[in-house]
Design an enzyme around this catalytic site. Structure first.
Site: not given
Ligand code: NAD
Length: 441
Positions: A81, A126-128, A167
């Site tokens: 995202v 952002g992050k995934g 993460d």
């Protein structure tokens, strides 16, 4: 073929939560939106900016196949995202966990936008994530999942567009595989110039000194600021730590050097208590080898409920979101909750903690050391430089101190919580940029 789609569906159920709000679905993104609304009111954010920030720019979902060790093919679901890139390329970690959902990733991506803006980094949010349990696959399978996912992400990421990092469930090794995969897709002419496509890499392949411990180190710098303000002595203090992975273990270790001892720890496998204090070095080594604290000698097994009732000075949540709900907030016997994890307090839990006079160092500020040192790594990659550990730590300390002061001052000025103030400082910076640039066309 990988199936890549951009969707705008509502999020699904978040990570199985705390003992709280058992009958309600916890929607992490809604929680983050709630704080955005509150902070926007506090600083009179222009409505059009709030509208833009209320949803991410891009939501990428990829279903990709991986060959498992037994020869079977398993389909994995991955997300990236990209929330906002006004201030710079999207930036944020990749999570491997069986509870990963679009809702979580959207929430975490938005928080990265606030975090980078608060830290004054030229980066967006952002992050995934990939939905699976990394403890249940082999090392080879983990490598193939990582390489397949990053290959499928293709040009959606890049050192000047979107820069992932570790993460929950991912580490430096996974970033090395990710970088190598990306390098092999760009052609030999550009191979050397794209090291910065991910951060949190091992030092041997372009990582920076100080990145592995950076989130814990940054958290400790903010705890030191809090301690100084409260005239609180960290020497002799006690802490309880939930999550003993990267963030929890380094926080415990760095605080032990300041004389604070960890008397209880917990992770996905259970909770341990040792009133004499754990040796964080030994426990960290044990967890690296055994993937959890289960079976660690030198602590008494306790329940999750007992853990949250232990009397200590500081609680470090360093696991997942929604861990401190109503029950936990009523139980905690601490002076400070320093959020290593993202979103560990539910809004109801936070209200109870504040009413009980327990201080909270909010995630967006307190765990921003990770992305700050990731930024240092990215800069070093761009300039082909290697900074010393002292240089990294010194810069990080100043950056955390400055952000802490800004948040405290705005919280005082506006009479709002530290969390809302952290969002508000970030939003002011984003609003200033939108104000100058306007919207195209
Ligand atoms: P990690 O994978 O290294 O460790 C996660 C820890 O959480 C493990 O000890 C795991 O056992 C524990 N855990 C998982 N499920 C749990 C459950 N149901 N109950 C109790 N414990 C559970 O991950 P990490 O990188 O240390 O990240 C921890 C938190 O910090 C996350 O919220 C992450 O988003 C946040 N964070 C990480 C970084 C970073 O640089 N790694 C930066 C900022 C914020």
């Amino acid at each position: 073929m990988d199936n890549q789609q951009t969707v705008s569906t509502a999020g699904s159920l978040s990570v199985p939560p705390a003992s709280v709000e058992k009958h309600h679905k916890y929607e992490f993104f809604k929680v983050v939106q709630g704080y955005l609304d509150e902070a926007a009111r506090v600083i009179d954010l222009p409505e059009y900016i709030q509208t833009i920030l209320s949803q991410p720019k891009n939501e990428i979902i990829i279903n990709f196949p991986v060959k498992m060790d037994d020869g079977s093919i398993r389909l994995f679901k991955g997300y990236r995202v990209q929330h906002n890139n006004l201030l710079g390329p999207y930036k944020g970690g990749i999570r491997y966990h069986e509870g990963v959902s679009l809702d979580d990733v959207k929430a975490l991506a938005a928080m990265m936008t606030w975090k980078c803006a608060l830290m004054n980094l030229p980066l967006g949010g952002g992050k995934g994530g990939v939905k699976f349990d990394p403890n249940k696959v082999s090392r080879d399978e983990l490598q193939r999942i990582t390489r397949r996912f990053f290959h499928a992400l293709g040009s959606n990421i890049g050192p000047d567009t979107d820069i992932p990092a570790p993460d929950v469930g991912t580490d430096a090794k996974a970033m090395a595989w990710a970088m190598d995969t990306y390098m092999n897709t760009v052609g030999s002419l550009f191979r050397q110039s794209v090291k910065g496509v991910v951060t949190g890499k091992p030092v041997a392949v372009g990582g920076t000194l100080g990145r592995e411990k950076a989130t814990g180190q940054g958290l400790v710098y903010t705890i030191q600021e809090w301690a100084e303000e409260r005239d609180f002595q960290l020497g002799g203090a006690t802490l309880i730590v939930q999550g003993f992975g990267n963030v929890g273990s380094f926080t415990s270790l760095i605080l032990s050097r300041l004389g604070a001892s960890t008397i209880a720890v917990g992770d996905h496998s259970g909770y341990l208590y040792n009133p004499e204090g754990f040796n964080p070095h030994k426990l960290q080594d044990y967890v690296k080898k055994n993937r959890s604290i289960a079976g660690y000698p030198g602590g008494r097994t306790i329940s999750r409920e007992e853990f949250f009732k232990i009397k200590a000075d500081i609680f470090i949540p360093a696991a997942l979101e929604n861990q401190i709900g109503i029950d936990e907030a009523k139980s905690l016997q601490v002076r400070l909750v320093a959020e290593g994890a993202n979103g560990p307090c539910s809004p109801e839990g936070e209200r109870i903690l504040i009413d009980r006079g327990i201080d909270i160092l909010p995630d967006v500020l307190a765990n921003a050391g990770g992305v700050t040192v990731s930024y240092y790594e990215w800069v070093q990659n761009k300039r082909s430089e290697h900074w010393t550990l002292e240089e990294v730590d010194e810069r990080l300390e100043k950056a955390m101190q400055r952000a802490y002061r800004e948040v405290v001052e705005l919280a005082r000025q506006k009479k709002c919580s530290m969390r809302v103030a952290a969002y508000a400082v970030a939003l002011q910076r984003i609003a200033a940029a939108y104000g100058e640039r306007d919207i195209f066309p």
